[in-house]
Design a protein around this motif. Structure first.
Motif, PDB file in Angstrom:
ATOM      1  N   PHE A   1       7.445  -4.701  -8.884  1.00 18.57           N
ATOM      2  CA  PHE A   1       7.402  -3.250  -9.062  1.00 18.57           C
ATOM      3  C   PHE A   1       6.697  -2.875 -10.355  1.00 18.57           C
ATOM      4  O   PHE A   1       5.906  -1.922 -10.391  1.00 18.57           O
ATOM      5  N   VAL A   2       6.973  -3.616 -11.422  1.00 16.06           N
ATOM      6  CA  VAL A   2       6.353  -3.319 -12.703  1.00 16.06           C
ATOM      7  C   VAL A   2       4.842  -3.474 -12.601  1.00 16.06           C
ATOM      8  O   VAL A   2       4.070  -2.627 -13.083  1.00 16.06           O
ATOM      9  N   ILE A   3       4.404  -4.556 -11.965  1.00 16.04           N
ATOM     10  CA  ILE A   3       2.966  -4.796 -11.835  1.00 16.04           C
ATOM     11  C   ILE A   3       2.309  -3.692 -11.013  1.00 16.04           C
ATOM     12  O   ILE A   3       1.248  -3.173 -11.372  1.00 16.04           O
ATOM     13  N   ARG A   4       2.929  -3.317  -9.901  1.00 18.37           N
ATOM     14  CA  ARG A   4       2.334  -2.268  -9.064  1.00 18.37           C
ATOM     15  C   ARG A   4       2.303  -0.931  -9.795  1.00 18.37           C
ATOM     16  O   ARG A   4       1.313  -0.186  -9.712  1.00 18.37           O
TER      17      ARG A   4
ATOM     18  N   TRP B   1       0.830  -1.215   0.000  1.00 14.44           N
ATOM     19  CA  TRP B   1       0.000   0.000   0.000  1.00 14.44           C
ATOM     20  C   TRP B   1       0.863   1.263   0.000  1.00 14.44           C
ATOM     21  O   TRP B   1       0.589   2.218  -0.719  1.00 14.44           O
ATOM     22  N   LEU B   2       1.933   1.261   0.801  1.00 10.81           N
ATOM     23  CA  LEU B   2       2.785   2.441   0.891  1.00 10.81           C
ATOM     24  C   LEU B   2       3.610   2.641  -0.371  1.00 10.81           C
ATOM     25  O   LEU B   2       3.817   3.766  -0.825  1.00 10.81           O
ATOM     26  N   GLY B   3       4.113   1.519  -0.940  1.00  3.82           N
ATOM     27  CA  GLY B   3       4.907   1.612  -2.156  1.00  3.82           C
ATOM     28  C   GLY B   3       6.213   2.343  -1.927  1.00  3.82           C
ATOM     29  O   GLY B   3       6.718   2.456  -0.801  1.00  3.82           O
ATOM     30  N   GLY B   4       6.789   2.868  -3.003  1.00  6.93           N
ATOM     31  CA  GLY B   4       8.001   3.663  -2.916  1.00  6.93           C
ATOM     32  C   GLY B   4       9.174   2.912  -2.315  1.00  6.93           C
ATOM     33  O   GLY B   4       9.358   1.712  -2.521  1.00  6.93           O
ATOM     34  N   LEU B   5       9.974   3.649  -1.534  1.00  4.68           N
ATOM     35  CA  LEU B   5      11.173   3.083  -0.939  1.00  4.68           C
ATOM     36  C   LEU B   5      10.848   2.001   0.082  1.00  4.68           C
ATOM     37  O   LEU B   5      11.639   1.072   0.279  1.00  4.68           O
ATOM     38  N   VAL B   6       9.700   2.113   0.719  1.00  6.79           N
ATOM     39  CA  VAL B   6       9.303   1.101   1.708  1.00  6.79           C
ATOM     40  C   VAL B   6       9.089  -0.247   1.028  1.00  6.79           C
ATOM     41  O   VAL B   6       9.585  -1.281   1.483  1.00  6.79           O
ATOM     42  N   PHE B   7       8.362  -0.220  -0.069  1.00  4.35           N
ATOM     43  CA  PHE B   7       8.124  -1.442  -0.835  1.00  4.35           C
ATOM     44  C   PHE B   7       9.421  -1.964  -1.432  1.00  4.35           C
ATOM     45  O   PHE B   7       9.689  -3.173  -1.445  1.00  4.35           O
ATOM     46  N   LEU B   8      10.257  -1.055  -1.923  1.00  6.92           N
ATOM     47  CA  LEU B   8      11.549  -1.440  -2.484  1.00  6.92           C
ATOM     48  C   LEU B   8      12.408  -2.147  -1.439  1.00  6.92           C
ATOM     49  O   LEU B   8      13.025  -3.175  -1.723  1.00  6.92           O
ATOM     50  N   ALA B   9      12.448  -1.616  -0.229  1.00  4.75           N
ATOM     51  CA  ALA B   9      13.255  -2.219   0.826  1.00  4.75           C
ATOM     52  C   ALA B   9      12.778  -3.630   1.136  1.00  4.75           C
ATOM     53  O   ALA B   9      13.583  -4.556   1.293  1.00  4.75           O
TER      54      ALA B   9
ATOM     55  N   ALA C   1      -4.312  -2.559  -6.722  1.00  4.21           N
ATOM     56  CA  ALA C   1      -5.363  -3.579  -6.694  1.00  4.21           C
ATOM     57  C   ALA C   1      -4.935  -4.824  -7.470  1.00  4.21           C
ATOM     58  O   ALA C   1      -5.208  -5.959  -7.040  1.00  4.21           O
ATOM     59  N   THR C   2      -4.261  -4.632  -8.603  1.00  6.30           N
ATOM     60  CA  THR C   2      -3.812  -5.781  -9.390  1.00  6.30           C
ATOM     61  C   THR C   2      -2.753  -6.575  -8.644  1.00  6.30           C
ATOM     62  O   THR C   2      -2.761  -7.815  -8.657  1.00  6.30           O
ATOM     63  N   LEU C   3      -1.839  -5.888  -7.979  1.00  2.00           N
ATOM     64  CA  LEU C   3      -0.825  -6.591  -7.192  1.00  2.00           C
ATOM     65  C   LEU C   3      -1.459  -7.337  -6.026  1.00  2.00           C
ATOM     66  O   LEU C   3      -1.070  -8.467  -5.714  1.00  2.00           O
ATOM     67  N   LEU C   4      -2.459  -6.726  -5.393  1.00  2.00           N
ATOM     68  CA  LEU C   4      -3.160  -7.407  -4.304  1.00  2.00           C
ATOM     69  C   LEU C   4      -3.906  -8.633  -4.821  1.00  2.00           C
ATOM     70  O   LEU C   4      -4.000  -9.650  -4.127  1.00  2.00           O
ATOM     71  N   TRP C   5      -4.455  -8.535  -6.042  1.00  2.00           N
ATOM     72  CA  TRP C   5      -5.087  -9.725  -6.652  1.00  2.00           C
ATOM     73  C   TRP C   5      -4.080 -10.841  -6.802  1.00  2.00           C
ATOM     74  O   TRP C   5      -4.361 -11.995  -6.461  1.00  2.00           O
ATOM     75  N   LEU C   6      -2.896 -10.514  -7.323  1.00  2.00           N
ATOM     76  CA  LEU C   6      -1.859 -11.527  -7.515  1.00  2.00           C
ATOM     77  C   LEU C   6      -1.475 -12.172  -6.184  1.00  2.00           C
ATOM     78  O   LEU C   6      -1.373 -13.402  -6.077  1.00  2.00           O
TER      79      LEU C   6
ATOM     80  N   LEU D   1      -0.572  -5.556 -18.798  1.00  2.00           N
ATOM     81  CA  LEU D   1      -0.890  -5.158 -17.424  1.00  2.00           C
ATOM     82  C   LEU D   1      -2.026  -4.146 -17.392  1.00  2.00           C
ATOM     83  O   LEU D   1      -2.824  -4.133 -16.450  1.00  2.00           O
ATOM     84  N   ALA D   2      -2.114  -3.305 -18.406  1.00  2.00           N
ATOM     85  CA  ALA D   2      -3.196  -2.336 -18.453  1.00  2.00           C
ATOM     86  C   ALA D   2      -4.555  -3.029 -18.494  1.00  2.00           C
ATOM     87  O   ALA D   2      -5.544  -2.565 -17.915  1.00  2.00           O
ATOM     88  N   ARG D   3      -4.603  -4.200 -19.167  1.00  2.00           N
ATOM     89  CA  ARG D   3      -5.857  -4.947 -19.223  1.00  2.00           C
ATOM     90  C   ARG D   3      -6.165  -5.574 -17.873  1.00  2.00           C
ATOM     91  O   ARG D   3      -7.314  -5.645 -17.453  1.00  2.00           O
ATOM     92  N   LEU D   4      -5.118  -6.060 -17.187  1.00  2.00           N
ATOM     93  CA  LEU D   4      -5.346  -6.607 -15.859  1.00  2.00           C
ATOM     94  C   LEU D   4      -5.875  -5.550 -14.910  1.00  2.00           C
ATOM     95  O   LEU D   4      -6.621  -5.847 -13.970  1.00  2.00           O
ATOM     96  N   ALA D   5      -5.468  -4.314 -15.117  1.00  2.00           N
ATOM     97  CA  ALA D   5      -5.932  -3.220 -14.272  1.00  2.00           C
ATOM     98  C   ALA D   5      -7.345  -2.783 -14.638  1.00  2.00           C
ATOM     99  O   ALA D   5      -7.908  -1.903 -13.979  1.00  2.00           O
ATOM    100  N   GLY D   6      -7.906  -3.378 -15.687  1.00  2.00           N
ATOM    101  CA  GLY D   6      -9.272  -3.054 -16.050  1.00  2.00           C
ATOM    102  C   GLY D   6      -9.375  -1.939 -17.073  1.00  2.00           C
ATOM    103  O   GLY D   6     -10.462  -1.452 -17.367  1.00  2.00           O
ATOM    104  N   ALA D   7      -8.227  -1.486 -17.595  1.00  2.00           N
ATOM    105  CA  ALA D   7      -8.277  -0.412 -18.586  1.00  2.00           C
ATOM    106  C   ALA D   7      -8.854  -0.924 -19.900  1.00  2.00           C
ATOM    107  O   ALA D   7      -8.647  -2.093 -20.250  1.00  2.00           O
ATOM    108  N   PRO D   8      -9.548  -0.118 -20.637  1.00  2.00           N
ATOM    109  CA  PRO D   8     -10.125  -0.557 -21.922  1.00  2.00           C
ATOM    110  C   PRO D   8      -9.054  -0.827 -22.970  1.00  2.00           C
ATOM    111  O   PRO D   8      -7.968  -0.271 -22.892  1.00  2.00           O
TER     112      PRO D   8
END
Length: 269
Positions: A125-128, A32-40, A134-139, A262-269
């Motif tokens: 990181f690419v997926i997020r 949820w926080l992402g950024g450097l926290v997720f990277l670490a 939401a897509t990463l949480l699905w995975l 990935l755009a399709r997984l995110a629900g984008a048209p």
């Protein structure tokens, strides 16, 4: 009757649940926080997996070598995501080659596994970034629910083994339960408006890729003569034991990009 014959089948349930809850909370917060926290978090976990891999497959090497390889992998992943000018294809192969060229039981497999771990970490990181939280949480939910459903179905239903020569505890009932659980996760995300209609169909394939990641690690452990990759996580063994399925699942999602962007997984048209 079968439970009476095998009263210890649930002996690891308590530690597994406690560890899983801690991992789920920590992972959700970092995602949820992402950024450097997720990277670490991803860099540390990937480095620990490489350390475990080097320890399991090492053959007459120096005691400091697994730690050095783990640190090198964590640093490569951190630089890859933190410094856009340094692409993964320049940073990851040297770590994999170092794994393969040092004394190993099976150097080629070890090198390829190291590369898979790093690519999967990059893929998170690419997926997020490209598909969203939401897509990463699905995975993550697909991998977790598939594992939990397989654990309980395998112990309650039992039946024929999925691949007894490599992973003697896995059953076809548990494997199928994992696919069903994954499909339900995809259905839930779609119905809640957090993904496209393809998710219920795609989720079992992602779960299967995760199961193959688990089988692959089981093969490495069996060939290395160890039960667990380490003892870092109570009830689960090591970090590879917990995240091998996620590695396989992420690799499949990344490999499917030409067919399911990935755009399709995110629900984008």
């Amino acid at each position: 009757m079968s439970q009476q014959r095998d009263p210890g089948r649930w002996a690891d349930l308590g530690p597994r649940l406690a560890s899983a809850m801690v991992l789920a909370v920590v992972g959700a917060v970092h995602v949820w926080l992402g950024g450097l926290v997720f990277l670490a978090l991803v860099a540390v976990l990937s480095g620990l997996m490489l350390w475990e891999l080097a320890r399991m497959t090492g053959q007459g090497g120096r005691a400091w070598l697994p730690l050095a390889l783990g640190l090198a992998g964590a640093l490569a992943l951190g630089i890859d995501e933190g410094v856009p000018a340094m692409p993964a294809w320049l940073l990851f192969p040297p770590v994999a080659l170092a794994m393969a060229l040092t004394p190993r039981i099976f150097p080629v497999v070890s090198g390829l596994t190291a590369l898979a771990i790093l690519v999967a970490g990059h893929g998170l990181f690419v997926i997020r970034d490209e598909a969203g939280t939401a897509t990463l949480l699905w995975l993550l939910a697909v991998v977790i629910v598939s594992d939990v459903a397989g654990y309980f179905a395998g112990r309650i239903i039992g039946g024929p083994k999925f691949w007894p020569a490599i992973s003697p505890k896995k059953t076809w009932s548990g494997t199928a339960a994992g696919w069903i659980g994954a499909a339900l996760v995809g259905l839930g995300f779609w119905l809640s408006g957090h993904g496209p209609a393809i998710l219920p169909l795609l989720s079992p394939f992602v779960a299967f890729a995760g199961q193959m990641g688990d089988v692959g690690e089981s093969w490495i452990k069996r060939r290395s003569g160890v039960k667990d990759s380490s003892q870092l996580i109570p009830g689960h063994g090591g970090v590879m034991d917990r995240f091998d399925a996620l590695t396989g699942a992420v690799l499949l999602v990344m490999a499917m990009q030409p067919l399911v962007p990935l755009a399709r997984l995110a629900g984008a048209p």
